[in-house]
Design an enzyme around this catalytic site. Structure first.
Site, mmCIF file in Angstrom:
data_model
loop_
_atom_site.group_PDB
_atom_site.id
_atom_site.type_symbol
_atom_site.label_atom_id
_atom_site.label_comp_id
_atom_site.label_asym_id
_atom_site.label_seq_id
_atom_site.Cartn_x
_atom_site.Cartn_y
_atom_site.Cartn_z
ATOM 1 N N GLY A 11 0.760 -1.103 -0.023
ATOM 2 C CA GLY A 11 -0.091 0.007 -0.010
ATOM 3 C C GLY A 11 0.944 1.196 -0.073
ATOM 4 N N GLU A 12 0.438 2.457 -0.300
ATOM 5 C CA GLU A 12 0.815 3.610 -0.529
ATOM 6 C C GLU A 12 0.076 4.671 0.356
ATOM 7 O OE1 GLU A 12 3.274 4.719 -3.947
ATOM 8 O OE2 GLU A 12 2.893 2.965 -4.626
ATOM 9 N N GLY A 13 0.611 5.521 0.831
ATOM 10 C CA GLY A 13 -0.157 6.710 1.400
ATOM 11 C C GLY A 13 0.805 7.922 1.636
ATOM 12 N N PHE A 15 2.230 8.961 4.135
ATOM 13 C CA PHE A 15 3.591 8.662 4.916
ATOM 14 C C PHE A 15 4.579 7.952 3.916
ATOM 15 C CE2 PHE A 15 1.205 4.859 4.806
ATOM 16 C CZ PHE A 15 2.172 3.862 4.715
ATOM 17 N N GLY A 16 4.332 7.508 2.753
ATOM 18 C CA GLY A 16 5.229 6.376 2.359
ATOM 19 C C GLY A 16 4.740 5.155 1.769
ATOM 20 N N ARG A 17 5.280 4.337 2.002
ATOM 21 C CA ARG A 17 4.750 2.844 1.328
ATOM 22 C C ARG A 17 4.889 1.815 2.418
ATOM 23 N NH1 ARG A 17 7.907 1.361 -3.734
ATOM 24 N NH2 ARG A 17 10.074 1.525 -2.441
ATOM 25 N N ALA A 18 4.045 0.879 2.454
ATOM 26 C CA ALA A 18 4.219 -0.466 3.130
ATOM 27 C C ALA A 18 4.393 -1.386 2.360
ATOM 28 C CB ALA A 18 2.741 -0.731 3.725
ATOM 29 N N LYS A 33 7.463 -0.610 6.783
ATOM 30 C CA LYS A 33 6.876 0.584 6.565
ATOM 31 C C LYS A 33 8.246 1.346 6.029
ATOM 32 C CE LYS A 33 3.482 3.615 8.423
ATOM 33 N NZ LYS A 33 2.512 3.817 9.744
ATOM 34 N N ASP A 127 -6.165 6.120 15.792
ATOM 35 C CA ASP A 127 -6.589 5.954 14.392
ATOM 36 C C ASP A 127 -7.181 4.447 13.991
ATOM 37 O OD1 ASP A 127 -7.589 6.519 11.646
ATOM 38 O OD2 ASP A 127 -5.280 6.213 11.041
#
Length: 252
Positions: A11-13, A15-18, A33, A127
């Protein structure tokens, strides 16, 4: 990333990537992460907080921390890989077929155990949502993603900064009021509602679920945070105490 091979991007967000990675020495898979470090010193310290908090959260129902390191302007946090996806994916895969109550309670108790553990350590997750609750093939439920978490100075402290995901945010945060760990309880109630209806909180629960489930959700959705139960109070309810014993190893 020395010692690791990247298998795929999970995944990407913002914050960066997982990343799903393979650790060569142990031959195990982990989630890594990858966080872009900000330019400011205060921003860098803030980014490091997630790794520091996660390293302290040793519990069977919390995603386990392996290590963290920095390289090429990034912070890397390596943690346990949960091989059965997350609750949000599970809900979507139901295709409208409701979960049986015993399955809901089995998952819910494990989420409560994780939340009790972090609250006992004066940590607010901030969260909690179905996407941040992970599953293993063996049936374990694990709370993850401590990127928004906050350590309170003492048990009676409050936080003030707006964080969270809109569907799971309690009234006190929308109203810009100080909040404490009862905000996590509201978010936990949102997940319980979601597991019962496969939707975000809008209407009443399907009638075939027990009075106990209806009552729990009603209590967790109290508008006044002081009137919401703590994770400990929820776990002490008669219908959940047996499940707690089944979920938790005796040494914890």
């Amino acid at each position: 990333m020395e010692g690791y091979d990247m298998l795929k991007v999970l995944g990407e967000g913002s914050f960066g990537r997982a990343l799903l990675v393979h650790h060569r020495i142990s031959d195990h898979k982990y989630v890594m992460k990858e966080i872009r470090l900000p330019m400011s010193l205060s921003g860098i310290e803030n980014s490091r907080k997630e790794a520091v908090l996660l390293a302290k959260m040793k519990h069977p129902n919390i995603v386990a921390f392996k290590e963290s390191f920095e390289a090429d302007g990034h912070l890397y946090i390596v943690m346990e890989y949960c091989d059965n996806g997350d609750l949000m994916q599970k809900i979507k895969l139901q295709g409208g077929n409701l979960f049986p109550e015993d399955m809901i309670l089995h998952w819910f108790v494990q989420m409560c155990l994780a939340v009790k553990h972090i609250h006992d350590k004066r940590v607010l997750h901030r969260d909690i949502k179905s996407k941040n609750v992970f599953l293993t093939q063996s049936g374990k439920v694990k709370l993850g993603d401590f990127g928004s978490a906050r350590l309170l100075a003492h048990p009676m402290s409050y936080a003030c900064t707006y964080v969270g995901t809109p569907y799971y945010v309690p009234p006190e945060i929308w109203e810009s009021l100080p909040y404490n760990n009862k905000s996590d309880i509201w978010s936990l109630g949102c997940i319980l509602y979601e597991l019962c209806t496969l939707k975000h909180p809008v209407n009443s629960l399907p009638s075939h679920y027990s009075y106990e489930l209806h009552y729990l959700i009603k209590q967790m959705f109290k508008r006044n945070p002081q009137n919401r139960p703590s994770a400990s109070t929820i776990l002490a309810r008669g219908c959940l105490t047996k499940l707690v014993k089944n979920c938790l190893p005796s040494e914890v």
